[in-house]
Design a protein around this motif. Structure first.
Motif, PDB file in Angstrom:
ATOM      1  N   TRP A 167      -2.515   3.586   9.610  1.00 45.15           N
ATOM      2  CA  TRP A 167      -1.427   2.995   8.968  1.00 45.15           C
ATOM      3  C   TRP A 167      -1.312   2.537   7.498  1.00 45.15           C
ATOM      4  O   TRP A 167      -0.433   2.539   6.703  1.00 45.15           O
ATOM      5  N   THR A 213       0.581   9.923  14.648  1.00 48.02           N
ATOM      6  CA  THR A 213      -0.070   9.789  16.187  1.00 48.02           C
ATOM      7  C   THR A 213      -0.100  11.129  16.756  1.00 48.02           C
ATOM      8  O   THR A 213      -1.386  11.343  17.570  1.00 48.02           O
ATOM      9  N   ASP A 231      -0.157   0.426  16.841  1.00 44.90           N
ATOM     10  CA  ASP A 231      -0.436   1.797  16.194  1.00 44.90           C
ATOM     11  C   ASP A 231      -0.837   1.277  14.815  1.00 44.90           C
ATOM     12  O   ASP A 231      -1.694   1.940  14.272  1.00 44.90           O
ATOM     13  N   THR A 232      -0.227   0.047  14.295  1.00 42.99           N
ATOM     14  CA  THR A 232      -0.683  -0.165  13.062  1.00 42.99           C
ATOM     15  C   THR A 232      -2.160  -0.859  12.844  1.00 42.99           C
ATOM     16  O   THR A 232      -2.765  -0.968  11.837  1.00 42.99           O
ATOM     17  N   ARG A 291       2.948  -4.134  16.399  1.00 41.99           N
ATOM     18  CA  ARG A 291       2.903  -2.838  16.896  1.00 41.99           C
ATOM     19  C   ARG A 291       1.326  -2.587  17.040  1.00 41.99           C
ATOM     20  O   ARG A 291       0.376  -2.893  16.197  1.00 41.99           O
ATOM     21  N   TYR A 348       8.012   0.423   9.458  1.00 42.19           N
ATOM     22  CA  TYR A 348       8.527   1.696   9.715  1.00 42.19           C
ATOM     23  C   TYR A 348       7.818   2.340  10.955  1.00 42.19           C
ATOM     24  O   TYR A 348       6.654   1.796  11.396  1.00 42.19           O
ATOM     25  N   ARG A 349       8.354   3.150  11.481  1.00 36.84           N
ATOM     26  CA  ARG A 349       7.191   3.985  12.494  1.00 36.84           C
ATOM     27  C   ARG A 349       7.248   5.447  12.224  1.00 36.84           C
ATOM     28  O   ARG A 349       8.193   6.245  11.676  1.00 36.84           O
ATOM     29  N   TRP A 350       6.100   6.000  12.431  1.00 36.71           N
ATOM     30  CA  TRP A 350       5.912   7.177  12.149  1.00 36.71           C
ATOM     31  C   TRP A 350       5.075   8.051  13.326  1.00 36.71           C
ATOM     32  O   TRP A 350       3.831   8.364  13.066  1.00 36.71           O
ATOM     33  N   PRO A 351       5.929   8.334  14.227  1.00 31.58           N
ATOM     34  CA  PRO A 351       5.106   8.986  15.542  1.00 31.58           C
ATOM     35  C   PRO A 351       4.466  10.069  15.231  1.00 31.58           C
ATOM     36  O   PRO A 351       3.549  10.644  16.119  1.00 31.58           O
TER      37      PRO A 351
END
Length: 569
Positions: A178, A299, A244-245, A242, A293-296
Motif C-alpha cells: 500500500w 492484490t 489490504d492497506t 481496510r 483508493y482501492r487497487w484490487p
C-alpha cells in the motif's frame, strides 16, 4: 504447467499490459495526493521487547567493523577474513543496507534517506531477522526498525537448527504494497519488486564488507515464509479502514554465512514448526488510517506470483551462466572507502547537461553490471535474464546513440535476432574484449535527448544524464516456466540498479532509478514487437547538480551508554 499455473501466467500477462504507461494515458493511479496523509514510512510492533543495535558512529575506530568500512569499495569482490557474528556486526550489516543514512530538509519538509533506495522514497520493504546462537540476542524472530536502528522481538524461541555447529542468521524481506499503491496505483507491484531487488543487493554488499555470504532460499514458498514471519496472524495487524492497506506480503528469505560457503538450506517444515511453538509479541502499528483508493489488481498480481514450495537443492548462483572476467578498475579513478560509498549513496535530482563521461569510466560502470560469482550477483538464486540497452548522450570517444550491453543472459538470444533484423550491429569502439557492447544506431545528440526525455515520461533527467539505461527481459518465456519468475525479473533489475548506484557513487558520479517510462514506445524504438522482450526498469548516470537549499542532518542522534543487547524499556 498446471491449469492453476496457466491461470496465474494469464494474470501476469494481463497485469503487465494493464500497468504500462502509454503516451496517451498513464497506468491507473490516484487522481490526487494528500502528502499530509502519506502512509507511515516506519512500522513498529507495539508491545514487543526492543533491542537497540550499536550505531556505526559508536564503534571504536580500530574495530574490525570500522576497518572493513574503510576498505576500498572496489575490493568488495575479494576474499577477506570474516568478522564474527555479533550484535555489533549484525547492527552494522543492517545499518549499512537498510538503515537511515541522513535526514534531509528544505523549508518545512523533512525526510529520511536510507541505504536502500525506494521508488518515490516510500519504502515498502520491511525486514526481519531469524537469529539462533548470536551473543546478545535471545533466539527468535526480530523485526528491524530503521528509525530507531533497533530490533523488535516478534517471536521468542529457537529457529530451525543450523545444520552444523555455530550460530545461524536468516534475513527475510516483506513489502507493505500500500505504501507504493498510495502514490502509484496499479503500477505499485512493479515498484515493490524493484525495491526488494535493491534491498537484496544492499544487504549483499554490506555482507561482503564483513566477509560474509548471503544466499536466497528460493525453495521456501510464500505461504511458509508468511507463517514463519507471523504475517498470517491477522490479530497482530490492525485492520484500520481496510485490511489490504496494512498487509505485509512475504517476499524472500536470505541466509547469511561466514564460513566460506553458503549456509545450510532452510527447512520449510521446521520454519512452520517454529511459528507454531514460538511465543509471539507485539501488534503492528497502523500504516494508513484513511486510505482513499482501492487497487484490487495489485492484490491479484501478488497472489498470482507467490512462490510455491520447491524441492530443497543447492542454490544456483545468478552468475551460473555467465562469469565475467576482465579488469574491475583500470581508469585510475580514486578508490573511495566502501563505507562512504554505501552510506553516501543518493539519487541525483538534476544532472550537469554539459558533463562528458570518460570512456574508460563508462566501460568500468558497464563491467560492473556483468554477472559474476561475487557480490551482489550471487545473492540471486536464478540465472540472469535481464539485458541492458543504453541511450548514450555524452561519453568521450563514443558517438551518441543506442547501444546494447549483451550480458549473455537467458534473454540474449531473443534480442540477437531482433536487433540484427532491425539494425546493423557493430562492436563499440574501444570496448574491452570481455565487454560485449554493441552499437545499434547512431543518433544526433539533440534528437536522442528529445527521444530520451519523451520515453521517460518527459523527464529532463533522462536527457541531461551522460547515459540512460533500459532493462529488458524475455518476460513471456520466464513466466511460462513459473509465474513467480515475474517477481524475480524485477528483483534482478533492482540488483542491477543498486550496482549502478554504488559504482557511480564510487566514481563521484550519481545515478537515478526511473520507474516512469512509456513501455511500448521504448520497445518500438528498438524494433521489438509482441509481448516477449519487455522493459522493466530504467536508470540514468551522470554528474549531479547539488541543490544548495537542501540541508543534511545525521541519521541518528547520539544515544546514552547502555549494556549491549539489553532490552529497552
Amino acid at each position: 504447467m498446471s491449469s492453476v499455473e496457466r491461470d496465474a501466467a494469464s494474470v501476469v500477462r494481463h497485469y503487465h499490459e494493464r500497468s504500462k504507461h502509454r503516451l496517451e494515458a498513464y497506468a491507473a493511479g490516484p487522481e490526487t495526493l494528500d502528502w499530509d496523509a502519506q502512509p507511515a514510512p516506519f512500522r513498529r510492533f507495539e508491545g514487543a521487547p526492543v533491542v537497540s543495535l550499536p550505531l556505526l558512529s559508536e564503534l571504536p575506530a580500530d574495530s574490525p567493523i570500522a576497518r572493513a568500512l574503510a576498505a576500498p569499495f572496489d575490493s568488495l569482490g575479494e576474499a577477506r577474513p570474516p568478522i564474527a557474528p555479533s550484535l555489533a556486526s549484525l547492527g552494522a550489516l543492517l545499518q549499512s543496507s537498510l538503515g537511515i543514512t541522513a535526514w534531509k530538509s528544505i523549508g518545512p519538509d523533512r525526510w529520511a534517506v536510507r541505504a536502500n533506495p525506494s521508488s518515490g522514497n516510500l519504502h515498502p520493504v520491511e525486514a526481519y531477522v531469524l537469529v539462533r546462537g548470536v551473543a546478545g540476542l535471545a533466539d527468535g524472530l526480530y523485526h528491524y526498525e530503521p528509525e530507531r536502528h533497533a530490533l523488535e522481538l516478534r517471536a521468542r524461541g529457537a529457529p530451525p537448527p543450523p545444520g552444523r555447529e555455530g550460530p545461524r542468521v536468516d534475513l527475510a524481506l516483506t513489502t507493505v504494497m500500500w505504501r507504493e499503491a498510495w502514490k502509484y496505483g496499479e503500477r505499485a507491484f512493479r515498484y515493490c519488486q524493484l525495491d526488494v531487488g535493491h534491498a537484496m543487493a544492499a544487504l549483499r554488499y554490506a555482507a561482503a564488507l564483513f566477509g560474509w555470504r548471503l544466499a536466497e532460499q528460493a525453495h521456501v514458498g510464500s505461504a511458509t515464509l508468511a507463517t514463519a514471519l507471523g504475517l498470517d496472524r491477522a490479530a497482530d495487524f490492525a485492520a484500520g479502514r481496510r485490511a489490504d492497506t496494512e498487509r505485509e506480503e512475504p517476499e524472500v528469505l536470505l541466509s547469511l554465512s561466514w564460513e566460506g560457503e553458503d549456509a545450510p538450506l532452510a527447512d520449510p517444515e521446521e520454519l512452520a514448526r517454529f511459528a507454531r511453538v514460538a511465543s509471539w509479541h507485539g501488534t503492528a502499528s497502523l500504516i494508513d488510517a484513511r486510505p482513499m483508493y482501492r487497487w484490487p489488481v495489485v492484490t491479484e498480481i501478488a497472489e498470482a506470483t507467490r512462490r510455491p514450495e520447491a524441492e530443497a537443492r543447492a542454490p544456483a548462483s545468478a552468475s551460473a551462466t555467465s562469469d565475467a572476467t576482465g579488469p574491475r578498475r583500470s581508469s585510475g579513478a580514486p578508490r573511495r572507502r566502501a563505507g562512504d560509498v554505501i552510506l553516501e549513496r543518493r539519487s541525483a535530482q538534476r544532472f550537469d547537461a554539459g558533463h562528458v563521461l570518460d570512456r574508460d569510466l563508462f566501460f568500468e560502470l558497464l563491467d560492473a553490471a556483468l554477472p559474476r560469482r561475487a557480490a551482489p550477483w550471487d545473492v540471486l538464486a536464478q540465472p540472469p535474464r535481464v539485458e541492458l540497452v543504453l541511450l548514450v548522450h555524452r561519453v568521450s570517444a563514443l558517438d551518441a546513440g543506442v547501444y546494447w550491453l549483451n550480458r549473455r543472459s537467458a534473454s540474449s538470444e531473443a534480442l540477437v535476432a531482433r536487433f540484427e533484423e532491425r539494425f546493423r550491429p557493430s562492436r563499440a569502439p574501444g570496448a574491452p574484449p570481455h565487454l560485449d557492447l554493441v552499437e545499434l544506431m547512431r543518433v544526433d545528440p539533440r534528437q536522442l535527448a528529445r527521444v530520451a526525455r519523451t520515453v521517460h515520461c518527459h523527464q529532463d533527467i533522462a536527457a541531461t544524464s551522460c547515459f540512460a539505461v533500459g532493462m529488458l527481459a524475455d518476460v513471456a518465456s520466464a513466466v511460462s516456466e513459473a509465474p513467480s519468475a515475474y517477481r524475480d525479473l524485477y528483483r534482478e533489475a533492482g540488483v542491477l540498479g543498486q550496482a549502478l548506484y554504488l559504482e557511480a557513487e564510487s566514481r563521484d558520479l550519481r545515478g537515478t532509478g526511473i520507474g516512469c517510462f512509456f513501455d511500448d514506445p521504448f520497445h518500438e524504438l528498438l524494433g521489438l514487437e509482441g509481448h516477449a522482450c519487455q522493459s522493466l526498469y530504467h536508470f540514468t548516470v551522470g554528474k549531479p547538480k547539488i541543490d544548495p537549499r537542501v540541508e543534511t542532518a545525521p541519521p541518528y542522534a547520539p544515544r546514552p551508554t547502555r549494556l549491549p543487547g539489553a532490552l529497552d524499556e
